[in-house]
Design a protein around this motif. Structure first.
Motif, mmCIF file in Angstrom:
data_model
loop_
_atom_site.group_PDB
_atom_site.id
_atom_site.type_symbol
_atom_site.label_atom_id
_atom_site.label_comp_id
_atom_site.label_asym_id
_atom_site.label_seq_id
_atom_site.Cartn_x
_atom_site.Cartn_y
_atom_site.Cartn_z
ATOM 1 N N TYR A 6 -26.790 -31.677 35.189
ATOM 2 C CA TYR A 6 -26.713 -32.953 34.505
ATOM 3 C C TYR A 6 -26.593 -34.131 35.468
ATOM 4 C CZ TYR A 6 -26.015 -30.040 30.424
ATOM 5 O OH TYR A 6 -26.182 -29.113 29.439
ATOM 6 N N ASP A 7 -26.394 -33.885 36.751
ATOM 7 C CA ASP A 7 -26.235 -34.957 37.720
ATOM 8 C C ASP A 7 -27.565 -35.455 38.283
ATOM 9 O OD1 ASP A 7 -23.463 -34.837 37.502
ATOM 10 O OD2 ASP A 7 -23.346 -33.256 39.008
ATOM 11 N N LEU A 8 -28.631 -34.716 38.097
ATOM 12 C CA LEU A 8 -29.889 -35.065 38.751
ATOM 13 C C LEU A 8 -30.693 -36.149 38.026
ATOM 14 C CD1 LEU A 8 -31.210 -31.567 39.869
ATOM 15 C CD2 LEU A 8 -30.138 -33.345 41.264
ATOM 16 N N LYS A 9 -30.921 -35.982 36.730
ATOM 17 C CA LYS A 9 -31.833 -36.861 35.997
ATOM 18 C C LYS A 9 -31.385 -36.980 34.546
ATOM 19 C CE LYS A 9 -35.821 -35.119 38.520
ATOM 20 N NZ LYS A 9 -37.134 -34.526 38.415
ATOM 21 N N ASP A 10 -32.179 -37.751 33.792
ATOM 22 C CA ASP A 10 -31.986 -37.790 32.348
ATOM 23 C C ASP A 10 -32.305 -36.415 31.765
ATOM 24 O OD1 ASP A 10 -31.391 -40.503 32.288
ATOM 25 O OD2 ASP A 10 -33.497 -41.064 32.095
ATOM 26 N N MET A 11 -31.624 -36.055 30.711
ATOM 27 C CA MET A 11 -31.929 -34.809 30.015
ATOM 28 C C MET A 11 -33.171 -35.033 29.153
ATOM 29 S SD MET A 11 -29.930 -32.315 30.774
ATOM 30 C CE MET A 11 -30.202 -32.904 32.420
ATOM 31 N N ALA A 12 -34.033 -34.054 29.128
ATOM 32 C CA ALA A 12 -35.265 -34.147 28.358
ATOM 33 C C ALA A 12 -35.478 -32.837 27.618
ATOM 34 C CB ALA A 12 -36.447 -34.437 29.274
ATOM 35 N N MET A 13 -36.325 -32.913 26.590
ATOM 36 C CA MET A 13 -36.668 -31.700 25.856
ATOM 37 C C MET A 13 -38.160 -31.703 25.575
ATOM 38 S SD MET A 13 -35.162 -32.394 22.106
ATOM 39 C CE MET A 13 -35.758 -33.711 21.095
ATOM 40 N N GLN A 61 -30.934 -38.748 19.493
ATOM 41 C CA GLN A 61 -31.771 -39.946 19.544
ATOM 42 C C GLN A 61 -32.545 -39.860 20.846
ATOM 43 O OE1 GLN A 61 -29.911 -43.622 18.643
ATOM 44 N NE2 GLN A 61 -29.265 -42.920 16.645
ATOM 45 N N CYS A 62 -33.877 -39.793 20.705
ATOM 46 C CA CYS A 62 -34.746 -39.531 21.854
ATOM 47 C C CYS A 62 -35.887 -40.537 21.873
ATOM 48 C CB CYS A 62 -35.341 -38.129 21.764
ATOM 49 S SG CYS A 62 -34.118 -36.833 21.559
ATOM 50 N N VAL A 63 -36.500 -40.657 23.043
ATOM 51 C CA VAL A 63 -37.690 -41.489 23.212
ATOM 52 C C VAL A 63 -38.772 -40.617 23.830
ATOM 53 C CG1 VAL A 63 -38.666 -43.479 24.411
ATOM 54 C CG2 VAL A 63 -36.354 -43.600 23.484
ATOM 55 N N ARG A 64 -39.972 -40.684 23.243
ATOM 56 C CA ARG A 64 -41.081 -39.874 23.756
ATOM 57 C C ARG A 64 -41.585 -40.447 25.080
ATOM 58 N NH1 ARG A 64 -46.844 -38.500 20.940
ATOM 59 N NH2 ARG A 64 -47.498 -37.006 22.509
ATOM 60 N N VAL A 65 -41.810 -39.570 26.032
ATOM 61 C CA VAL A 65 -42.349 -39.947 27.334
ATOM 62 C C VAL A 65 -43.862 -39.786 27.257
ATOM 63 C CG1 VAL A 65 -42.365 -39.435 29.805
ATOM 64 C CG2 VAL A 65 -40.259 -39.143 28.481
ATOM 65 N N MET A 66 -44.574 -40.880 27.307
ATOM 66 C CA MET A 66 -46.031 -40.844 27.128
ATOM 67 C C MET A 66 -46.789 -40.741 28.447
ATOM 68 S SD MET A 66 -46.393 -40.996 23.858
ATOM 69 C CE MET A 66 -48.061 -41.485 23.556
ATOM 70 N N THR A 67 -46.135 -40.968 29.567
ATOM 71 C CA THR A 67 -46.840 -41.056 30.840
ATOM 72 C C THR A 67 -46.849 -39.767 31.641
ATOM 73 O OG1 THR A 67 -44.838 -41.879 31.907
ATOM 74 C CG2 THR A 67 -46.378 -43.519 31.053
ATOM 75 N N THR A 68 -46.264 -38.715 31.098
ATOM 76 C CA THR A 68 -46.193 -37.440 31.820
ATOM 77 C C THR A 68 -47.307 -36.513 31.358
ATOM 78 O OG1 THR A 68 -43.797 -37.642 31.991
ATOM 79 C CG2 THR A 68 -44.718 -35.462 32.302
ATOM 80 N N ALA A 69 -48.011 -35.931 32.317
ATOM 81 C CA ALA A 69 -49.046 -34.937 31.989
ATOM 82 C C ALA A 69 -48.351 -33.645 31.603
ATOM 83 C CB ALA A 69 -49.958 -34.721 33.177
ATOM 84 N N LEU A 70 -48.484 -33.234 30.354
ATOM 85 C CA LEU A 70 -47.815 -32.022 29.882
ATOM 86 C C LEU A 70 -48.316 -30.780 30.597
ATOM 87 C CD1 LEU A 70 -47.563 -32.697 26.055
ATOM 88 C CD2 LEU A 70 -45.783 -32.907 27.782
ATOM 89 N N SER A 71 -49.535 -30.817 31.115
ATOM 90 C CA SER A 71 -50.046 -29.643 31.838
ATOM 91 C C SER A 71 -49.209 -29.330 33.062
ATOM 92 C CB SER A 71 -51.506 -29.870 32.231
ATOM 93 O OG SER A 71 -51.613 -31.016 33.082
ATOM 94 N N SER A 72 -48.584 -30.339 33.667
ATOM 95 C CA SER A 72 -47.731 -30.084 34.830
ATOM 96 C C SER A 72 -46.403 -29.453 34.432
ATOM 97 C CB SER A 72 -47.468 -31.380 35.596
ATOM 98 O OG SER A 72 -46.715 -32.279 34.808
ATOM 99 N N ILE A 73 -45.991 -29.616 33.182
ATOM 100 C CA ILE A 73 -44.731 -29.062 32.680
ATOM 101 C C ILE A 73 -44.935 -27.674 32.105
ATOM 102 C CG2 ILE A 73 -42.893 -29.377 30.979
ATOM 103 C CD1 ILE A 73 -43.465 -32.387 31.200
ATOM 104 N N LEU A 74 -46.082 -27.433 31.488
ATOM 105 C CA LEU A 74 -46.324 -26.200 30.743
ATOM 106 C C LEU A 74 -46.897 -25.083 31.592
ATOM 107 C CD1 LEU A 74 -47.842 -27.803 27.534
ATOM 108 C CD2 LEU A 74 -45.527 -26.897 27.835
ATOM 109 N N LYS A 75 -46.732 -25.117 32.885
ATOM 110 C CA LYS A 75 -47.259 -24.071 33.770
ATOM 111 C C LYS A 75 -46.587 -22.754 33.514
ATOM 112 C CE LYS A 75 -48.461 -27.144 37.494
ATOM 113 N NZ LYS A 75 -48.229 -27.517 38.852
#
Length: 75
Positions: A6-13, A61-75
């Motif tokens: 939890y110290d590195l970045k924002d939490m995302a899902m 309460q979340c905000v969608r991240v539109m600038t990230t290529a999901l292909s880099s996450i879904l490897k």
């Protein structure tokens, strides 16, 4: 290692669900095709925890991240 740091970045899902392609006229059940999916990356800003009646629930309460290529996450 499946441990959140939890110290590195924002939490995302990563949120993924099947999108219904209409409903069966015979049964009324949604028609789901395996490849009709929505996937989005969301940054979690706030979490409200509720405990009561033997149940625990969370409101995110979340905000969608539109600038990230999901292909880099879904490897």
């Amino acid at each position: 290692d499946n441990i959140c740091n939890y110290d590195l970045k924002d939490m995302a899902m990563l949120f993924t669900f099947n999108v219904p392609n209409g409903f069966s006229e015979k049964t009324g059940v949604p028609i789901i095709k395996k490849d009709d999916m929505f996937t989005g990356l969301y940054v979690v800003h706030t979490v409200k925890h509720r405990f009561g009646g033997g149940h625990m629930s969370q409101e995110l309460q979340c905000v969608r991240v539109m600038t990230t290529a999901l292909s880099s996450i879904l490897k």
